[in-house]
Design an enzyme around this catalytic site. Structure first.
Site, short mmCIF file in Angstrom:
data_model
loop_
_atom_site.label_atom_id
_atom_site.label_comp_id
_atom_site.label_asym_id
_atom_site.label_seq_id
_atom_site.Cartn_x
_atom_site.Cartn_y
_atom_site.Cartn_z
N ARG A 174 -2.68 -55.76 14.09
CA ARG A 174 -2.40 -54.48 13.44
C ARG A 174 -3.65 -53.68 13.10
O ARG A 174 -3.55 -52.53 12.66
CB ARG A 174 -1.61 -54.73 12.16
CG ARG A 174 -2.30 -55.59 11.11
CD ARG A 174 -1.32 -56.00 10.05
NE ARG A 174 -1.86 -56.85 9.00
CZ ARG A 174 -1.11 -57.42 8.05
NH1 ARG A 174 0.19 -57.21 8.04
NH2 ARG A 174 -1.65 -58.18 7.13
N GLU A 175 -4.83 -54.24 13.29
CA GLU A 175 -6.07 -53.60 12.87
C GLU A 175 -6.63 -52.74 14.00
O GLU A 175 -7.69 -53.01 14.56
CB GLU A 175 -7.05 -54.67 12.37
CG GLU A 175 -6.50 -55.41 11.16
CD GLU A 175 -7.32 -56.62 10.74
OE1 GLU A 175 -8.42 -56.83 11.31
OE2 GLU A 175 -6.87 -57.37 9.85
N HIS B 64 -12.90 -55.87 11.58
CA HIS B 64 -11.56 -55.95 10.99
C HIS B 64 -11.28 -54.67 10.22
O HIS B 64 -12.12 -53.78 10.11
CB HIS B 64 -11.47 -57.15 10.03
CG HIS B 64 -11.50 -58.48 10.69
ND1 HIS B 64 -10.42 -59.35 10.69
CD2 HIS B 64 -12.48 -59.14 11.37
CE1 HIS B 64 -10.73 -60.45 11.34
NE2 HIS B 64 -11.98 -60.35 11.76
N SER B 65 -10.10 -54.58 9.65
CA SER B 65 -9.79 -53.56 8.66
C SER B 65 -8.74 -54.16 7.72
O SER B 65 -7.97 -55.02 8.15
CB SER B 65 -9.25 -52.27 9.32
OG SER B 65 -8.00 -52.48 9.93
N TYR B 66 -8.79 -53.79 6.44
CA TYR B 66 -9.51 -52.69 5.84
C TYR B 66 -10.11 -53.17 4.53
O TYR B 66 -9.76 -54.23 4.03
CB TYR B 66 -8.56 -51.52 5.56
CG TYR B 66 -7.44 -51.86 4.58
CD1 TYR B 66 -7.52 -51.53 3.23
CD2 TYR B 66 -6.32 -52.56 5.01
CE1 TYR B 66 -6.51 -51.84 2.34
CE2 TYR B 66 -5.31 -52.88 4.13
CZ TYR B 66 -5.40 -52.53 2.80
OH TYR B 66 -4.40 -52.87 1.91
N GLU C 87 -15.16 -55.23 7.37
CA GLU C 87 -13.86 -54.62 7.06
C GLU C 87 -14.06 -53.11 7.00
O GLU C 87 -14.75 -52.59 6.13
CB GLU C 87 -13.33 -55.14 5.72
CG GLU C 87 -13.00 -56.63 5.69
CD GLU C 87 -11.65 -56.95 6.31
OE1 GLU C 87 -10.99 -56.01 6.82
OE2 GLU C 87 -11.25 -58.12 6.27
#
Length: 664
Positions: free
Chosen positions: A221-222, A361-363, A437
């Protein structure tokens, strides 16, 4: 305390699961709505309860976007609207946990931030043009596509979300037209047979050069992470021979950049804006079944790839349950995606060569260094890691003013074992290891649904921070490092106009000054999203996959080789206004947004005020939204009732400016 937490968990379990359907099914009710809520503990007991809820998320149909790291630190939880949300609120309230609404309808947020008119880029197309929030009132856009280096032949839709096939096609096109410095590397294949491909960027050399590894999208989802990795590729290739420092990077080092480590999961998240699909985290491994507490079996698929590496595997921050979002797998390196990384970095080509390992990555806007399996556990060279991390986040912040914090994952978020970054540090002995992130910061509500307008600024600033890591690698090997932002970097602060910097600084000053004094109201509240700041500091394809790969290749070859560069995009700062109330559960958040939605890019924007106030030219006295006049017209008391928000967004209309008072 444990007994009380278990009792509360049992109550939640009983309330939420009676008659529920297993979370693993791929058949979704499109009428279901999901909300994102903020929860924060006020003591150790309630903090423990929240963490236990995360470990048992699959039982309660919860999706933790962010874990709490300490008392008063917020967790972001996506929950189904209606009975599940009401009961969860009651239980958490009983346990002294503060609950507040962040996003009443996650699917609408998805469509507003990620909807597109190009179905080739995004599977679910454009269904919500009218849902777009108002842009910030700017005389010139903050987004500058000139910051994306131009490649004559290879084109990628930067500033948009594209398919995995588009990513691979872009990298293969670069290899074809720039063979002197670029070469495709295929490190393995997924469960569904998709190739996991990246690009090696480096000038040819008679000796074995030191290497830098970058990966993205290990969590499906990132999406912003793969876009940022592709921007790294673009800048290293396009600026080679033009920018002295980047030319030195490519001549001296080899960069191995794999934008998407989880193609199966990523492509699945693109199939629908339904939150349980778009927010899928794991890979798409085959279903595993476990006995259900209510009889029968629960069957779920997918493994959290960033819990599947050999570093304190399955100890903390992961689950044995296949239905959990943080399921660590049946065994260490059980997944073809993680084995692909392990096997490739163990090849003679790569063994003992990697000096930097960066995973995107996030977040949360965090620059994370090892170790993350437990609090206050650090490698021996922690001083050097911190020094480079501090340089990186300082350099990053000089681009747009975005503030990052640094620390270990355990100290800044929560303990999680089995991560690729910790494995790279411990098993491969890589010197500089960082998990980044990306935007937005933890306090904002967009979470993984980063607006497309923020993609390029996110990539630009992250690349600047990344350059500090590369400089550290060069220094480690006694090579000439970059001479820094002040000496001619093409993406330096010099490329940003003084007006843009003033606008960014003004926004941050306002928002930061209001954050400390904000209060929770029982009446309707406005919640705003901005880009700004933190207040602190064996890779083998499984059998029967050839047909999947053939289909993937056919899709790849059927599309055009190069995509035109997108036109100048709107401003990067795109706050999303959400309305929530503690009294009306199913309030339609689009009521006001629909009334003030923006037109297409080709349309000239109008104002709700009679004329464009000349005071807007004064950065100390200006409205940040088109809708300020509209809000005041519909509610004469809005400036007083929503003082913190309106002071930041509608300073002129609400007459909060000192310059306004002096003139009138």
């Amino acid at each position: 305390m444990r007994y009380l937490c278990k009792s509360i968990l049992l109550a939640v379990h009983t309330i939420l699961l009676v008659g529920s359907v297993c979370c693993s099914t791929d058949v979704h009710n499109t009428d279901d709505k999901y909300a994102l809520i903020h929860v924060s503990a006020h003591d150790e007991q309630s903090l423990h309860l929240i963490k236990q809820l995360q470990l048992n998320d699959f039982k309660y149909d919860l999706d933790f976007w962010k874990s709490p790291s300490s008392i008063s630190d917020k967790a972001d939880i996506m929950v189904k609207r209606g009975k599940s949300e009401r009961m969860l609120r009651q239980i958490l309230s009983f346990a002294n946990v503060t609950v507040s609404m962040s996003v009443p309808d996650v699917e609408k947020l998805i469509m507003r931030n990620e909807g597109t008119t190009s179905k080739s880029h995004l599977g679910f197309g454009s269904l919500s043009k009218w849902l777009h929030d108002d842009p910030i009132l700017d005389s010139e856009p903050d987004l500058d596509l000139t910051k994306v280096g131009a490649l004559k032949k290879a084109k990628y839709p930067f500033g948009d979300y594209a398919s995995y096939a588009d990513m691979v096609k872009y990298m293969r096109t670069i290899e074809f037209y720039y063979p002197r410095i670029a070469k495709i590397v295929r490190i393995g294949a997924t469960h569904e047979g998709k190739p996991i491909e990246g690009l090696k960027i480096g000038a040819r050399s008679s000796h074995k050069k030191r290497a830098v590894w970058v990966d993205g999208n290990i969590h499906a989802r990132e999406w912003a992470s793969s876009h940022t990795a592709l921007y790294f590729i673009n800048q290293l290739v396009s600026e080679y021979g033009k920018d002295a420092q980047i030319t030195n990077y490519v001549d001296t080092l080899d960069f191995y950049i794999v934008p998407c480590l989880n193609p199966d999961g990523y492509e699945y998240t693109r199939t629908s804006p339904i939150p349980t699909v778009r927010l899928w985290r794991k890979n798409r491994s085959p279903e595993l079944c476990r006995p259900s507490l209510w009889g029968g079996e629960k069957c779920c698929r997918g493994v959290d790839l960033n819990r599947n590496f050999r570093f304190h595997w399955a100890e903390r921050g992961s689950s044995y349950e296949p239905c959990s979002n943080i399921y660590h797998g049946e065994e260490v390196f059980s997944e073809p995606e993680t084995r692909a990384v392990r096997n490739f970095l163990a090849t003679p080509e790569m063994k003992d060569r990697v000096d930097a390992f960066v995973t995107l990555h996030s977040y949360a806007q965090l620059w994370i260094y090892p170790y993350s399996h437990e609090e206050q556990n650090y490698p021996e060279d922690i001083g050097e890691l911190r020094k480079t991390a501090r340089k990186a986040i300082n350099r990053l912040s000089r681009v747009y003013g975005t503030n990052y914090r640094m620390g270990t994952g355990a100290d800044t978020l929560s303990p999680a074992a089995g991560g690729s970054d910790d494995w790279a540090k411990s098993a491969l002995n890589v010197k500089y290891v960082y998990l980044i992130e990306l935007r937005p910061q933890m306090e904002l509500s967009n979470g993984f649904i980063l607006h497309k307008k923020e993609l390029i600024p996110t990539a630009v600033e992250t690349f600047e921070g990344f350059r500090e890591v590369v400089d550290a690698v060069l220094t480690l090997n006694n090579s000439t490092s970059s001479i820094g932002l002040s000496s001619g970097s093409n993406t330096s602060r010099k490329t940003i106009s003084d007006l843009q910097m003033r606008k960014q600084q003004y926004r941050m000053r306002l928002l930061a000054s209001q954050a400390a004094g904000s209060t929770t109201r029982s009446t309707t509240t406005l919640k705003t999203s901005t880009t700004s700041v933190s207040t602190t500091s064996e890779a083998t394809s499984p059998s029967k996959t050839s047909r999947h790969f053939d289909r993937f290749t056919a899709d790849l070859n059927s599309s055009t080789r190069a995509r035109p560069t997108p036109p100048m995009a709107p401003p990067i700062m795109s706050p999303s206004t959400e309305f929530s109330t503690t009294t009306t559960e199913e309030e339609d958040v689009t009521g006001v947004i629909r009334s003030s939605s923006i037109a297409s890019r080709a349309t000239t924007y109008g104002f709700f005020t009679a004329t464009k106030p000349s005071a807007f030219l004064d950065p100390e006295c200006r409205d940040m939204r088109y809708s300020c006049g509209f809000w005041l017209k519909n509610n004469k008391q809005v400036c007083e009732e929503q003082q913190s928000f309106m002071r930041a967004q509608c300073a002129y209309t609400c007459k909060f400016c000192t310059s306004f008072i002096k003139r009138h």
